[in-house]
Design a protein around this motif. Structure first.
Motif, short mmCIF file in Angstrom:
data_model
loop_
_atom_site.label_atom_id
_atom_site.label_comp_id
_atom_site.label_asym_id
_atom_site.label_seq_id
_atom_site.Cartn_x
_atom_site.Cartn_y
_atom_site.Cartn_z
N ALA A 117 -64.61 -68.33 117.62
CA ALA A 117 -64.59 -68.79 119.01
C ALA A 117 -63.69 -70.02 119.06
N VAL A 193 -68.56 -68.60 116.23
CA VAL A 193 -69.43 -68.67 117.42
C VAL A 193 -70.72 -69.40 117.05
N GLU A 205 -67.41 -73.91 124.64
CA GLU A 205 -66.87 -72.74 123.97
C GLU A 205 -65.94 -71.99 124.91
#
Lengths: 256, 271
Positions: A117, A193, A205
């Motif tokens: 991410a 993530v 994020e």
């Protein structure tokens, strides 16, 4: 004279808190009736949040086995094991990092998957909304070094997206990328993530679409030289159990 | 001759201005730390295991390192200052190397010397000692980087002792060890205290050698600096709290001992 008394008082507080913390330490290995085993587990830094919980769950089932966790970048862990640091279990964030290991180990067990991410500082100062924005030369990107799994996975993701990214910084592990972004040293960083989830504050994020994203594969092995190879193997096997998988899923890992 | 009234100021303006700038540059990061620290929840944060574990490990590590440094450093400084032997200059340089060596390199070097595959690996193994990942290893790493500070300060102290005091004591019948204990050591006490303080502060702040040689295991080898590093990406509050604790401890020790150094000997004797 008064400053000296103050200094003595503060030093006494320091000592007292240290002694008090000594007393409340639950890591002592002289408790318990059977001789307790302490497993030394070296884990990739992205496992920093989830692994201690899996250790606790394992200790609940096997009260005579305790854990010492040490987290660092996967390439750093390999170097530690090869230079002789005593470890029982090694859990890395990438199988190619395992290839660099010279020490003899058991067969690797894949116990988790992860995905990448993008993180940006709170407020997204550089207005990063997708992976393509990272190719913008005005956006300062922090990445893990190319020998660290988070680094080579990021390179793969960039290749999938057809972009070239020049990082301003190559960190020693993925948690350092989180730090770099959260204190404002970079406009964006590529992490897992799970790291984006674990950061309590300071970062937001920005997801990477599945068509560009990369699946990170986490192997765990027992070091053959270990003094506690049997207990170590039990823990490695435990990692694929439903209970451990549930814990890992709670932190954002996916099951292999 | 009084110590009270300031002398007429002949310090050049340029020097004073640059000095002020220097102070600002040094103080600004501390201001940033104090402003951003989570003061409201600090007492609760200090009670969390992350912080108390780090405090305990740092206490053991820095105090242990100080004791090791005193044990080896006092004789070493004395010999370097007083005993003429071939290669003395070389030995002095070697002793100071850990001061200029990047700490991580120091950690790698410690692994190569005392690690399981190191030069002394087999011997330590025969004694049942494995150092990496133990609290003892943090003491070793901290001692290694801190020892030069003590030796440097103390060697200067020993070298500046007026040896006539010692000669007088010797002529009155004191053995060399007695003279050292009762005459030499008290004279070098200021140098001993300042050297020990520097060594202790250096040991407390050590990071690179500790994380490389001892690893970073919460509650065992994770000293306060390592904890700040490990915890920062996840819990900035805990990291900032640890930083403030370190800052308060360091500042207090430095300030209190500074006051002691500035008090002239005459005033101390009459207080």
């Amino acid at each position: 004279m008064r400053t000296r008394n103050l200094a003595v008082a503060l030093l006494a507080v320091f000592v007292a808190s240290g002694v008090a913390a000594c007393g409340s330490d639950n890591n002592t290995s002289d408790a318990g009736t059977s001789s307790p085993t302490t497993l030394t587990v070296l884990g990739a830094s992205s496992l920093t949040d989830a692994f201690p919980d899996t250790g606790d769950a394992f200790t609940q089932k096997h009260p005579d086995i305790n854990f010492q966790f040490s987290f660092a970048g996967s390439s750093e862990l390999v170097a530690q094991v090869d230079s002789g640091s005593p470890a029982d279990v090694l859990a890395l964030a990438g199988t190619s990092s395992l290839d660099a290991l010279k020490a003899n180990t058991s067969k690797p067990v894949i116990f988790a998957h992860n995905r990448l991410a993008i993180i940006v500082p709170t407020g997204n100062p550089a207005d990063v909304h997708g992976i393509e924005d990272l190719a913008n030369p005005d956006v300062k990107v922090a990445l893990a070094g190319p020998d660290v799994p988070a680094g080579y996975y990021a390179a793969e993701a960039f290749k999938n997206a057809g972009i070239k990214v020049d990082p301003v910084s190559e960190e020693v592990d993925v948690k350092s990328v989180v730090t770099r972004v959260s204190v404002g040293g970079a406009d964006a960083g590529v992490v897992y993530v799970t790291d984006a989830m674990a950061a309590e504050s300071g970062v937001e994020e920005v997801p990477i679409p599945a068509k560009f994203n990369v699946v990170a594969t986490y192997p765990a092995v027992v070091i053959n030289d270990s003094d506690h190879a049997d207990a170590a193997q039990e823990f490695v096997d435990f990692l694929t159990s439903d209970e451990a998988q549930q814990i890992l899923n709670d932190y954002g890992f996916t099951s292999p | 001759m009084t110590m009270g009234s300031p002398r007429p100021n002949r310090a050049p303006l340029a020097l004073r201005l640059v000095a002020v700038l220097g102070v600002v540059l040094l103080v600004l990061p501390l201001v940033g730390l104090v402003v951003r620290a989570p003061w409201r929840d600090m007492v609760d944060t200090i009670r969390t295991p992350e912080v108390t574990d780090a405090l305990r490990v740092s206490l053991i590590s820095s105090t242990g390192a100080l004791l090791v440094c005193l044990f080896f450093g006092v004789p070493l400084a004395y010999v370097l200052a007083r005993v003429e032997f071939p290669g003395r200059a070389l030995v002095r340089s070697l002793v100071l190397v850990p001061m200029v060596l990047p700490p991580v390199v120091g950690g790698v070097a410690l692994l190569l010397a005392f690690g399981p595959r190191g030069v002394l690996g087999d011997e330590l193994d025969a004694l049942g000692i494995t150092l990496p990942f133990t609290t003892a290893a943090t003491v070793v790493a901290a001692s290694y980087v801190a020892l030069p500070f003590l030796v440097l300060a103390l060697e200067a102290g020993f070298a500046s002792v007026d040896q006539r005091h010692e000669e007088v004591a010797a002529t009155l019948g004191g053995s060399p060890w007695y003279v050292f204990r009762t005459v030499t050591l008290p004279i070098v006490r200021p140098a001993l205290i300042s050297g020990a303080t520097l060594a202790w502060a250096r040991a407390l702040g050590e990071f690179g050698a500790t994380i490389t040689f001892a690893g970073s295991i919460a509650g065992v080898t994770q000293t306060m600096p390592l904890a700040v590093y490990q915890v920062l990406p996840v819990s900035p509050d805990a990291a900032l709290t640890l930083s403030i604790v370190l800052l308060v401890i360091s500042t207090t020790i430095i300030v209190s001992l500074r006051a002691r150094w500035l008090t002239p000997l005459r005033d101390r004797l009459t207080t």
